[in-house]
Structures are given as C-alpha cells and as structure tokens.
Design a protein around this motif. Structure first.
Motif, PDB file in Angstrom:
ATOM      1  N   ILE A   5       0.842  -1.203   0.000  1.00 10.62           N
ATOM      2  CA  ILE A   5       0.000   0.000   0.000  1.00 10.62           C
ATOM      3  C   ILE A   5       0.873   1.247   0.000  1.00 10.62           C
ATOM      4  N   VAL A   6       1.880   1.256   0.870  1.00  8.97           N
ATOM      5  CA  VAL A   6       2.756   2.422   0.995  1.00  8.97           C
ATOM      6  C   VAL A   6       3.465   2.719  -0.327  1.00  8.97           C
ATOM      7  N   ARG A   7       3.934   1.685  -0.996  1.00  4.09           N
ATOM      8  CA  ARG A   7       4.703   1.862  -2.220  1.00  4.09           C
ATOM      9  C   ARG A   7       3.832   2.091  -3.452  1.00  4.09           C
ATOM     10  N   GLY A   8       2.505   2.063  -3.268  1.00  3.87           N
ATOM     11  CA  GLY A   8       1.624   2.346  -4.388  1.00  3.87           C
ATOM     12  C   GLY A   8       1.304   1.154  -5.259  1.00  3.87           C
ATOM     13  N   GLU A   9       1.676  -0.052  -4.824  1.00  4.29           N
ATOM     14  CA  GLU A   9       1.337  -1.246  -5.591  1.00  4.29           C
ATOM     15  C   GLU A   9      -0.169  -1.499  -5.540  1.00  4.29           C
ATOM     16  N   PHE A  10      -0.787  -1.101  -4.431  1.00  8.95           N
ATOM     17  CA  PHE A  10      -2.243  -1.088  -4.311  1.00  8.95           C
ATOM     18  C   PHE A  10      -2.657   0.376  -4.225  1.00  8.95           C
ATOM     19  N   VAL A  11      -3.521   0.816  -5.110  1.00 15.09           N
ATOM     20  CA  VAL A  11      -3.857   2.235  -5.196  1.00 15.09           C
ATOM     21  C   VAL A  11      -5.115   2.541  -4.375  1.00 15.09           C
ATOM     22  N   PRO A  12      -5.338   3.827  -4.037  1.00 20.06           N
ATOM     23  CA  PRO A  12      -6.529   4.204  -3.274  1.00 20.06           C
ATOM     24  C   PRO A  12      -7.811   3.694  -3.923  1.00 20.06           C
ATOM     25  N   ASN A  13      -8.686   3.156  -3.085  1.00 22.90           N
ATOM     26  CA  ASN A  13      -9.991   2.612  -3.477  1.00 22.90           C
ATOM     27  C   ASN A  13      -9.905   1.253  -4.173  1.00 22.90           C
ATOM     28  N   GLN A  14      -8.700   0.712  -4.348  1.00 19.93           N
ATOM     29  CA  GLN A  14      -8.573  -0.606  -4.963  1.00 19.93           C
ATOM     30  C   GLN A  14      -9.089  -1.678  -4.019  1.00 19.93           C
ATOM     31  N   ARG A  15      -9.872  -2.601  -4.549  1.00 19.58           N
ATOM     32  CA  ARG A  15     -10.385  -3.704  -3.742  1.00 19.58           C
ATOM     33  C   ARG A  15      -9.252  -4.637  -3.359  1.00 19.58           C
ATOM     34  N   LEU A  16      -9.312  -5.139  -2.146  1.00 14.02           N
ATOM     35  CA  LEU A  16      -8.332  -6.096  -1.648  1.00 14.02           C
ATOM     36  C   LEU A  16      -9.046  -7.425  -1.451  1.00 14.02           C
ATOM     37  N   VAL A  17      -8.893  -8.296  -2.415  1.00 12.60           N
ATOM     38  CA  VAL A  17      -9.601  -9.574  -2.422  1.00 12.60           C
ATOM     39  C   VAL A  17      -8.788 -10.610  -1.653  1.00 12.60           C
TER      40      VAL A  17
END
Length: 217
Positions: free
Chosen positions: A14-26
């Motif tokens: 999350i910190v590094r931007g691999e998961f972006v804001p509002n992206q679902r975490l399945v």
C-alpha cells in the motif's frame, strides 16, 4: 507467511503504491500473492483497517482507504502538537547514551542526503521520530502518533520521494536532534513544530504540482 509478516507485506504494498486508493483487496488474491492462508489475510486486513490504511465497504469487502489532501493536512496538524510535546519531553529525559544514538542518526541522515539515498533517508526519518517518541516516555501521545503515522504513511513515503525534499527536511531534523541533545525542551518543541509546518507546506506544494489531485497516490 503467517501473522505479522502478512500485515507488513500488505502494508508495504500500500505504501509503495502497488495497491492504489480505493482498490479492492480480495482475500483470495492476497492469499495467493503472499502465500498466506485466508485466515491470516483476513486478520491482516482487520489490523490494517484499525490502522486506517484499509476500509471495509458493505457488500464489497475491503479496499485501500483513500487519504485526501485535507485529511493529510489535518493529520499533520495534530502530529505537530503531539510531536512537539514528545520532543520537549525527550529533551528533559534524554540520557548520554541516547544523545549518542540521536547524534549518530543525524550523521547517517546527512550521509544519506549527500549520497542521494532517498530510501535510506526515509527509513532514518522514521527511526528518528520513533526514537524521540520512545525517549519521551509519553506513552499516550506515542500511541496516538503511531496511529496517525499509519494513516499518513503513504503521503510520508510520497514526500520522501519528492525531488529535493530530503535536503529541505534534513536541517529541520538536525535542529530537533540538537535541541533534544542540549536538553532544551522549548527549542525541541519549536523545532518539531517547525518541521511539521514544513511537511504541511510540502503536502500542498506536491498536490498543486500534480494538478490538484485530491487523493494522494
């Protein structure tokens, strides 16, 4: 991978931007990516929700919580007050051994900026703030700051990567270290507050440079 490492792995992504804001975490996808059980992933997401990095959406599961510029500024304003308090308390309590430790951190920060080691400087930045909280002995403020740090960790990482930012923040951190090591509580508090005011200004500057994007990437 079980327990805490799963939390760390998702947090880092999350910190590094691999998961972006509002992206679902399945859960199934995270389980496969991090070679962790579904139960471990579920527990990690719950912990990250408590930290403010993840949010649960009814009937849609978990997603990365977006932090607006306004909220990031508010977090930094609260941090300004509490970090000032911790710096002042640290100046009153710091021991000779801890003075040596803080001085060494400052030396390493100078070296990191000189060599262009942005990631190294970012890690030292986090270490310095953590040690000041620990030295202060102000456990209530420390707990609140740790929660705020978790919520704002993405924009902290982003600022650390912003061109020229380490050179600006280095003298601010060195001023905090100098005041604490001199047992000057008032100067330490003012230096800490000045640093957070600089952070707030930098947040707005970066936001403006990116065309006023309202969510920090």
């Amino acid at each position: 991978m079980q327990g805490k490492p799963v939390v760390d792995a998702i947090r880092d992504a999350i910190v590094r931007g691999e998961f972006v804001p509002n992206q679902r975490l399945v859960e199934a996808d995270l389980s496969a990516r991090f070679a962790a059980s579904r139960a471990a992933v579920r527990s990690a997401l719950l912990e990250l929700t408590n930290e403010g990095l993840v949010e649960r959406v009814q009937n849609r599961g978990a997603r990365v919580r977006a932090v607006s510029l306004a909220e990031a500024v508010e977090i930094s304003e609260v941090r300004m007050m509490l970090e000032g308090l911790c710096a002042a308390k640290a100046a009153e309590r710091v021991t000779a051994t801890e003075i040596g430790e803080l001085t060494a951190i400052g030396t390493h920060m100078r070296a990191a900026v000189s060599s262009g080691d942005v990631l190294g400087y970012s890690r030292l930045n986090q270490t310095l703030h953590r040690r000041i909280r620990e030295i202060s002995g102000q456990e209530t403020a420390s707990r609140v700051l740790e929660r705020l740090r978790a919520q704002s960790v993405r924009h902290q990482f982003k600022l650390a990567m912003h061109p020229g930012r380490p050179a600006v923040s280095l003298p601010e951190h060195l001023a905090i270290i100098e005041a604490i090591c001199a047992h000057d509580a008032e100067a330490a508090e003012q230096a800490a507050r000045a640093h957070l005011r600089s952070v707030i200004a930098a947040l707005r500057e970066v936001d403006n440079a990116e065309g006023g994007v309202r969510h920090l990437p």
